[in-house]
Structure formats: structure tokens, C-alpha cells
Design a protein around this motif. Sequence first.
Motif, PDB file in Angstrom:
ATOM      1  N   GLY A   1      20.578  16.543  11.184  1.00 51.42           N
ATOM      2  CA  GLY A   1      19.134  16.461  11.324  1.00 51.42           C
ATOM      3  C   GLY A   1      18.565  16.177  12.687  1.00 51.42           C
ATOM      4  O   GLY A   1      17.506  15.527  12.777  1.00 51.42           O
ATOM      5  N   PRO A   2      19.165  16.618  13.806  1.00 54.27           N
ATOM      6  CA  PRO A   2      18.565  16.309  15.108  1.00 54.27           C
ATOM      7  C   PRO A   2      17.258  17.076  15.314  1.00 54.27           C
ATOM      8  O   PRO A   2      17.196  18.285  15.128  1.00 54.27           O
ATOM      9  N   VAL A   3      16.225  16.355  15.679  1.00 50.99           N
ATOM     10  CA  VAL A   3      14.921  16.960  15.959  1.00 50.99           C
ATOM     11  C   VAL A   3      14.404  16.391  17.268  1.00 50.99           C
ATOM     12  O   VAL A   3      14.362  15.169  17.446  1.00 50.99           O
TER      13      VAL A   3
ATOM     14  N   SER B   1      28.557  19.039  13.911  1.00 50.21           N
ATOM     15  CA  SER B   1      27.951  19.346  12.624  1.00 50.21           C
ATOM     16  C   SER B   1      26.540  19.912  12.762  1.00 50.21           C
ATOM     17  O   SER B   1      26.095  20.669  11.895  1.00 50.21           O
ATOM     18  N   ASN B   2      25.862  19.576  13.857  1.00 51.98           N
ATOM     19  CA  ASN B   2      24.527  20.135  14.046  1.00 51.98           C
ATOM     20  C   ASN B   2      24.155  20.092  15.514  1.00 51.98           C
ATOM     21  O   ASN B   2      24.856  19.476  16.330  1.00 51.98           O
ATOM     22  N   LEU B   3      23.053  20.717  15.852  1.00 55.24           N
ATOM     23  CA  LEU B   3      22.644  20.866  17.248  1.00 55.24           C
ATOM     24  C   LEU B   3      21.154  21.116  17.308  1.00 55.24           C
ATOM     25  O   LEU B   3      20.531  21.475  16.312  1.00 55.24           O
ATOM     26  N   GLU B   4      20.587  20.943  18.507  1.00 52.40           N
ATOM     27  CA  GLU B   4      19.135  21.069  18.664  1.00 52.40           C
ATOM     28  C   GLU B   4      18.784  21.412  20.102  1.00 52.40           C
ATOM     29  O   GLU B   4      19.317  20.814  21.047  1.00 52.40           O
ATOM     30  N   PHE B   5      17.880  22.383  20.279  1.00 53.28           N
ATOM     31  CA  PHE B   5      17.317  22.644  21.595  1.00 53.28           C
ATOM     32  C   PHE B   5      16.204  21.633  21.863  1.00 53.28           C
ATOM     33  O   PHE B   5      15.425  21.284  20.978  1.00 53.28           O
ATOM     34  N   GLY B   6      16.152  21.148  23.097  1.00 56.35           N
ATOM     35  CA  GLY B   6      15.119  20.180  23.458  1.00 56.35           C
ATOM     36  C   GLY B   6      14.955  20.104  24.953  1.00 56.35           C
ATOM     37  O   GLY B   6      15.330  21.023  25.694  1.00 56.35           O
ATOM     38  N   GLY B   7      14.409  18.994  25.433  1.00 57.32           N
ATOM     39  CA  GLY B   7      14.057  18.871  26.836  1.00 57.32           C
ATOM     40  C   GLY B   7      12.658  19.420  27.074  1.00 57.32           C
ATOM     41  O   GLY B   7      12.079  20.108  26.222  1.00 57.32           O
ATOM     42  N   LYS B   8      12.112  19.138  28.227  1.00 52.78           N
ATOM     43  CA  LYS B   8      10.739  19.549  28.522  1.00 52.78           C
ATOM     44  C   LYS B   8      10.553  21.051  28.457  1.00 52.78           C
ATOM     45  O   LYS B   8       9.501  21.545  28.036  1.00 52.78           O
ATOM     46  N   ASP B   9      11.577  21.817  28.887  1.00 48.84           N
ATOM     47  CA  ASP B   9      11.478  23.269  28.888  1.00 48.84           C
ATOM     48  C   ASP B   9      12.181  23.919  27.686  1.00 48.84           C
ATOM     49  O   ASP B   9      12.085  25.128  27.502  1.00 48.84           O
ATOM     50  N   GLY B  10      12.911  23.124  26.926  1.00 50.91           N
ATOM     51  CA  GLY B  10      13.586  23.673  25.755  1.00 50.91           C
ATOM     52  C   GLY B  10      14.939  24.288  26.035  1.00 50.91           C
ATOM     53  O   GLY B  10      15.465  25.029  25.201  1.00 50.91           O
TER      54      GLY B  10
ATOM     55  N   LEU C   1      21.198  24.783  29.788  1.00 52.76           N
ATOM     56  CA  LEU C   1      21.545  26.200  29.778  1.00 52.76           C
ATOM     57  C   LEU C   1      20.464  27.052  30.429  1.00 52.76           C
ATOM     58  O   LEU C   1      19.331  26.607  30.641  1.00 52.76           O
ATOM     59  N   ASN C   2      20.837  28.294  30.711  1.00 52.29           N
ATOM     60  CA  ASN C   2      19.858  29.328  31.058  1.00 52.29           C
ATOM     61  C   ASN C   2      19.406  30.028  29.780  1.00 52.29           C
ATOM     62  O   ASN C   2      19.288  31.250  29.723  1.00 52.29           O
ATOM     63  N   ALA C   3      19.159  29.250  28.747  1.00 54.48           N
ATOM     64  CA  ALA C   3      18.693  29.744  27.452  1.00 54.48           C
ATOM     65  C   ALA C   3      17.730  28.711  26.899  1.00 54.48           C
ATOM     66  O   ALA C   3      17.871  27.506  27.157  1.00 54.48           O
ATOM     67  N   TYR C   4      16.765  29.171  26.128  1.00 52.48           N
ATOM     68  CA  TYR C   4      15.692  28.315  25.653  1.00 52.48           C
ATOM     69  C   TYR C   4      15.545  28.465  24.144  1.00 52.48           C
ATOM     70  O   TYR C   4      15.667  29.566  23.601  1.00 52.48           O
ATOM     71  N   GLY C   5      15.285  27.372  23.476  1.00 52.44           N
ATOM     72  CA  GLY C   5      15.137  27.399  22.033  1.00 52.44           C
ATOM     73  C   GLY C   5      14.008  28.303  21.589  1.00 52.44           C
ATOM     74  O   GLY C   5      12.968  28.414  22.250  1.00 52.44           O
ATOM     75  N   ALA C   6      14.201  28.952  20.451  1.00 54.74           N
ATOM     76  CA  ALA C   6      13.231  29.932  19.971  1.00 54.74           C
ATOM     77  C   ALA C   6      11.866  29.308  19.691  1.00 54.74           C
ATOM     78  O   ALA C   6      10.852  30.002  19.712  1.00 54.74           O
ATOM     79  N   GLY C   7      11.804  28.017  19.441  1.00 55.85           N
ATOM     80  CA  GLY C   7      10.535  27.379  19.131  1.00 55.85           C
ATOM     81  C   GLY C   7       9.744  26.918  20.332  1.00 55.85           C
ATOM     82  O   GLY C   7       8.654  26.359  20.171  1.00 55.85           O
ATOM     83  N   PHE C   8      10.250  27.153  21.536  1.00 58.98           N
ATOM     84  CA  PHE C   8       9.569  26.703  22.755  1.00 58.98           C
ATOM     85  C   PHE C   8       8.815  27.863  23.405  1.00 58.98           C
ATOM     86  O   PHE C   8       9.069  29.028  23.088  1.00 58.98           O
TER      87      PHE C   8
END
Length: 416
Positions: A58-60, A328-337, A353-360
Motif C-alpha cells: 500500500g505505498p502512496v 511486494s509493492n512500489l510507488e512513483f513519487g517525489g516532486k516530479d514523479g 529514474l528518467n521515467a515518471y509515474g503515469a499519474g503525474f
Amino acid sequence: MAHILLNFLALCLYLNVCIGLDEGIFRVYSEDFAYILGNDTELELLAKSEHLLEFHEGPVYFPNDGEGYLLYTTQPVGEYDKPTSEPLNSIRRYDIGTGDITTFREPSVANMPNGQFRDTLGRLLTCEQGFKDRTPARISRTNLTSGEMEVLTQSRYGLPISSPNDIVVKSDGTVWFTDPSYGFLQSFRPKPKLGDFVYRLDLKAPDEGERMAVVTDSHNKPNGLAFSPDEHYLYVTDSGAIQTPGSWHPDFPHHVIRYDVVDGKRLRNKELFAVIGNNVSEGENPGIPDGIKVDQCGNIYLGTGDGVQVLNSDGDLIGKILTPTFVSNLEFGGKDGNDLFLMANPSLYRVSLNAYGAGFPLRQSCKTSPLMITDLQSDFNLNYVLYPTMSIVTFVMMVIFLARNNFSQKTTDKAS
């Protein structure tokens, strides 16, 4: 001889044929993943606990005036088959800037939490698995500003849901979640009255059947789920190969399934997208796909037995991030995602990463940027390992390269 070896290693990297360096953290099978990593990526250990399953589910990510924080769920090992047992799962908060860990919701009121999600209004949605006959399984939503918590659903046509596992919110506000029977198999929930389903919850629908719709019933143990960036696809991980903790049934699913999303609310064209596993010693759990996240280019990041496995939108394995314990789980975050947080159970990791979460907000360029040989020579990092197949042409080129260096060395020796 040393300069020959260094030049040879640089050439190997340039030709994508390094085949002997197998101790790295990052396994690169594609230039796409090499671009995602960049030249200076490191796996950073943020926290380590004495409790095995502290950083489990459940990381958010939530932004604030600092570096933000994570809300996540713990899963301590409990003897739930005993009648006097008590719930142990809690919701915890990790402050990214300070490293402080505090309890957000105690086990006595958290109701065995598992997967979580942040909706577009910044509210926390939680899969509460319930506990035995004392408290029901349910989907809750918490306003973090006011602290108000509301129950969105706990049954379908009067029949209780089992033990909801993971959850996402679509752009239209509908809530999609998986409901495997793990709670019953782990002895903290009664025998299920509904199947191991994936649901779509539409709070605006007038009819109960539409309000709480079964979108697929074709999984053994539906687990993680995520939409593609354009929401044309839904990915569902099936972890049926693990029925109870410590068990392994290779004839059961350890798969990622992809569906077409039709009319924004129905699933069609079930496709076996990937089968997940990794090489381990006999008797060890080779890992299942558990948590799943997607970046803005449609690449899929999976929590697995050996860390994180990354697939492109065609289902090809393009790289791995290896960790000492399973993720077991993972989450994109940080100011830029672009910070990926890994829940590796006793440990919490971060990789930028040079990749950004889809929700950002859209930032990611979805074109491969080839690495130049000068970059590889100046930023050579043994954590980066490239594994494509060596071609005949490449082999011949390497032989010529070594022969040329050997001839030059002999000529120099004769001259001296």
C-alpha cells in the motif's frame, strides 16, 4: 594488458554485449531501460526495520512543503488460526525528508489494511481486509485534511466482500479493486461468499449491480492492478501460485493479464501479457507478480521475488532492479514523479529514474536516447549490466579488435 581490457570493456558496453558482469544491481536488456536508468542512477536504502514485513504493501506518495511522505501498510506475521489472536496490520507514515516513521492508523482501528491509492482530490483510499467475524472487509476513503473517513462499499447484493487487496481510481472517478480470498487462506477472514473477483465501484450509478460491478471473474488470485496511461488497458497481476504464506504452486498463475477497457467500464479480450519468475535455489519461492505501476510511456514495473522487473508495453522484459529481499509493492513519487519507492519488506529503497509515474504531470519523452561510447567510458558503472545476445558480426568485430591490440603490443615490444 590493462589498457586492452579497459578498451575491450568499453567496446562491449558500446555494442551491448557485456556478458560476464552478473553481480550488478541493474540488469539492462534494452536500450529503453538504459535510457530510463541514465548514467548516475543508484539504489538508495532509505530505511531498514528489524521487522520482516514492515515495508510491505500500500505505498502512496503525498506531496507537502518538503519532500513529501509515504503512507504504507505493514503486515506482521500473525498466528491468526488462534481464537485469541488480534489484528496486527497498521498504516504507517514515512517522512521522506527526515526519515521519521510514525503510525498513522493503529492495528486496532486500521482493520487489516492492504493496498492503497491517492485519488485526484488527495484522499486516501484503503483496502481494509477485515478481521474474522468482528469487522467486515471494506473499501474506505479518508480525507487527510479533516481526518474524516467514510466506507465506500463492503458488500454486493448483501454478500460481504472477502479481503480486498489492491485498488486504483480511474480518471472518471470509478474505483477498481481486486478481492482475492487470501484473508480466508491466512485464517483471519471467514469463508468467502463471493468469488475472487475484480470489481468496478461507481458511486454515481443508480443500480446496485452497476454500482458494484464484477468486471472479471477469471483469476485465481487477482492481486495488483494498474491502468495504462491512456486507460485503454487494465493490467492485473495474478498471484495464484502462492496460496498461503510460504507455499508455491507453479501450476497456478504467476502471471500478468492485460484487458482492453471498453466504454470505460467493461473488460474484454483477456491477454496473457507476461509470466513472471526468476532463477532460485530448489525449494525457494521464485516470486510472483505482486504490486504493479506504469510510467508515462506505458512501461510496466512489477514487484517480484528478485526485486523489480520492468516490461515494455509489448510485454518484453527490458530490465531489472535487483534487491536482497522480494519487493511486494512500489510507488512513483517525489516532486516530479520520477522517484520509484520499493517496498522490500524489511527495507525501503528509492531509485531516481528518467521515467515518471503515469499519474503525474506529463514530463517523460517516450523515445529511446542511445548511449554514446564517450558516456559509457566516462560513467562506466558495474551496476549496469547489458545482456543482449551476441551476434556473429559482433563476435568477429571483437576478435579483430583484440588481434589488433595484440599485434600493436608485439610491435611495441620489438621496437623496444
